[in-house]
Design an enzyme around this catalytic site. Structure first.
Site, mmCIF file in Angstrom:
data_model
loop_
_atom_site.group_PDB
_atom_site.id
_atom_site.type_symbol
_atom_site.label_atom_id
_atom_site.label_comp_id
_atom_site.label_asym_id
_atom_site.label_seq_id
_atom_site.Cartn_x
_atom_site.Cartn_y
_atom_site.Cartn_z
ATOM 1 N N PRO A 56 48.046 -41.696 -58.862
ATOM 2 C CA PRO A 56 49.236 -40.939 -58.444
ATOM 3 C C PRO A 56 49.743 -41.352 -57.065
ATOM 4 C CG PRO A 56 47.362 -39.464 -58.902
ATOM 5 C CD PRO A 56 46.841 -40.860 -58.952
ATOM 6 N N HIS A 98 27.563 -48.014 -59.401
ATOM 7 C CA HIS A 98 26.927 -47.143 -58.407
ATOM 8 C C HIS A 98 25.825 -46.274 -58.998
ATOM 9 C CE1 HIS A 98 30.756 -47.514 -55.670
ATOM 10 N NE2 HIS A 98 30.015 -48.598 -55.693
ATOM 11 N N CYS A 131 6.689 -39.429 -58.337
ATOM 12 C CA CYS A 131 6.274 -40.464 -59.282
ATOM 13 C C CYS A 131 4.742 -40.396 -59.420
ATOM 14 C CB CYS A 131 6.690 -41.812 -58.692
ATOM 15 S SG CYS A 131 6.120 -43.238 -59.601
ATOM 16 N N GLY A 152 42.327 -44.916 -60.811
ATOM 17 C CA GLY A 152 41.756 -43.787 -60.075
ATOM 18 C C GLY A 152 40.743 -44.170 -59.018
HETATM 19 P P1 OAD Z 1 37.967 -41.856 -54.043
HETATM 20 O O1 OAD Z 1 37.697 -40.393 -53.953
HETATM 21 O O2 OAD Z 1 37.860 -42.666 -52.794
HETATM 22 O O3 OAD Z 1 39.438 -42.094 -54.607
HETATM 23 C C1 OAD Z 1 39.926 -41.412 -55.720
HETATM 24 C C2 OAD Z 1 41.275 -42.008 -56.082
HETATM 25 O O4 OAD Z 1 41.706 -41.375 -57.275
HETATM 26 C C3 OAD Z 1 42.376 -41.784 -55.038
HETATM 27 O O5 OAD Z 1 43.061 -43.003 -54.822
HETATM 28 C C4 OAD Z 1 43.302 -40.751 -55.683
HETATM 29 O O6 OAD Z 1 44.671 -40.940 -55.349
HETATM 30 C C5 OAD Z 1 43.076 -41.065 -57.163
HETATM 31 N N1 OAD Z 1 43.345 -39.948 -58.084
HETATM 32 C C6 OAD Z 1 43.283 -38.616 -57.846
HETATM 33 N N2 OAD Z 1 43.579 -37.924 -58.970
HETATM 34 C C7 OAD Z 1 43.823 -38.854 -59.951
HETATM 35 C C8 OAD Z 1 44.172 -38.771 -61.321
HETATM 36 N N3 OAD Z 1 44.337 -37.606 -61.943
HETATM 37 N N4 OAD Z 1 44.341 -39.930 -62.010
HETATM 38 C C9 OAD Z 1 44.186 -41.134 -61.388
HETATM 39 N N5 OAD Z 1 43.853 -41.261 -60.095
HETATM 40 C C10 OAD Z 1 43.673 -40.146 -59.372
HETATM 41 O O7 OAD Z 1 37.024 -42.423 -55.202
HETATM 42 P P2 OAD Z 1 36.509 -43.899 -55.494
HETATM 43 O O8 OAD Z 1 37.558 -44.915 -55.234
HETATM 44 O O9 OAD Z 1 35.879 -43.861 -56.829
HETATM 45 O O10 OAD Z 1 30.429 -44.404 -53.843
HETATM 46 O O11 OAD Z 1 35.388 -44.027 -54.401
HETATM 47 C C11 OAD Z 1 34.590 -45.162 -54.432
HETATM 48 C C12 OAD Z 1 33.180 -44.834 -54.034
HETATM 49 O O12 OAD Z 1 33.193 -44.151 -52.771
HETATM 50 C C13 OAD Z 1 32.465 -43.863 -54.940
HETATM 51 O O13 OAD Z 1 31.917 -44.484 -56.078
HETATM 52 C C14 OAD Z 1 31.377 -43.354 -54.037
HETATM 53 C C15 OAD Z 1 32.202 -43.105 -52.781
HETATM 54 O O14 OAD Z 1 31.575 -43.114 -51.625
HETATM 55 C C16 OAD Z 1 29.133 -44.128 -53.750
HETATM 56 O O15 OAD Z 1 28.702 -42.990 -53.844
HETATM 57 C C17 OAD Z 1 28.287 -45.326 -53.536
#
Ligand code: OAD
Length: 257
Positions: A219, A123, A153, A192
């Site tokens: 979690p 991303h 730019c 995560g």
């Molecule tokens: P999310 O915010 O959707 O999900 C975060 C995940 O991390 C959740 O499933 C939580 O349960 C988990 N979580 C929270 N604390 C944690 C910890 N300490 N250890 C492990 N896991 C934990 O984030 P993403 O899946 O990364 O895209 O979201 C995907 C994309 O959606 C992002 O890259 C962004 C967003 O829109 C763009 O900006 C294009």
């Protein structure tokens, strides 16, 4: 004895110990313990902001100053965060496995700051800027204050953060490498991530369909949970060091005479 309860422990640890090709996909949760806000869930960035007002090409065309202010605010926020134990284990694992690839959806640069050499950034990065009109190379940009906004730019067009917005395609080369590596992984860890944003969310499924042993570290349950071989429940900063220790116990400190 391991410090964590590993579902299907014997097989999971054994597969990880013997794996030659390991692929990891991280999401915002891996940076949660570094106090970087996640996107969804309590305190998530999309709770307070509407994605379509800030993270779309249309939003940028409508109000580039507002969009830049949000990204500069996030740069400042993340500049004050430090990598955590999970980032550090993943950086070490580059040397632990014959082939190890880190694929991240995060734009926060914390994997690199922990020592990961070349994560595949699906991303983009908050710390790069590029022209919004010409398909040129992005440049590193760590500024948290830019005046006047938006930066421009040399061609006159506004510059934009080098991140992927809703409705945009992923960087092709990054996506192709991520897909092909996921197909050949022996062990695949999804750490995560809520597993709902495509195409990243397909990678663990593609790895599973190609025969990889798939682990989830989170979690909470996610849509991926039902499809993985083992779900390790807990924060990444606790689970990963425990997993690392379980596959490669450190020598006990030598007794002092
Ligand atoms: P999310 O915010 O959707 O999900 C975060 C995940 O991390 C959740 O499933 C939580 O349960 C988990 N979580 C929270 N604390 C944690 C910890 N300490 N250890 C492990 N896991 C934990 O984030 P993403 O899946 O990364 O895209 O979201 C995907 C994309 O959606 C992002 O890259 C962004 C967003 O829109 C763009 O900006 C294009």
């Amino acid at each position: 004895m391991t410090a964590i309860r590993v579902p299907r422990e014997e097989e999971t640890l054994d597969r990880l110990r013997r794996a030659r090709r390991v692929v990891v996909l991280t999401g915002a949760g891996v940076s949660a313990e570094s106090r970087v806000p996640t996107f969804r869930g309590p305190g998530g960035l999309w709770r307070d902001f509407r994605p379509e007002e800030l993270a779309t090409p249309e939003a940028f065309a409508r109000d580039p100053v507002l969009v830049w202010e949000w990204y500069l605010w996030r740069r400042g926020l993340i500049g004050n965060c430090e990598p955590n134990a999970a980032h550090r284990v993943l950086a070490r694992w580059e040397r632990r496995f014959r082939s190890f690839t880190l694929i991240t959806q995060n734009v926060d640069g914390l994997h690199q700051r922990a020592g990961s050499s070349a994560p595949i950034e699906l991303h983009g990065s908050l710390f790069r800027t590029r022209c919004s009109r010409e398909a040129g190379t992005a440049r590193e940009d760590r500024r948290v204050r830019i005046e006047p906004l938006p930066p421009r730019c040399a061609c006159g067009a506004p510059e934009r953060p080098d991140v992927v917005w809703f409705g945009e395609g992923l960087p092709l080369e990054a996506l192709q490498s991520a897909l092909s590596l996921s197909r050949s992984a022996e062990v695949f860890l999804a750490i995560g991530t809520s597993g709902i944003v495509q195409p990243a969310a397909s990678l663990p499924r593609i790895a599973a369909a190609s025969g990889a042993w798939v682990l989830e570290v989170n979690p909470e349950d996610t849509p991926l949970t039902a499809e993985v071989n083992a779900a390790l429940r807990g924060p990444a900063g606790v689970i990963l060091p425990a997993l690392d220790e379980a596959i490669e116990p450190r020598d006990p400190p030598s007794p002092t005479p």
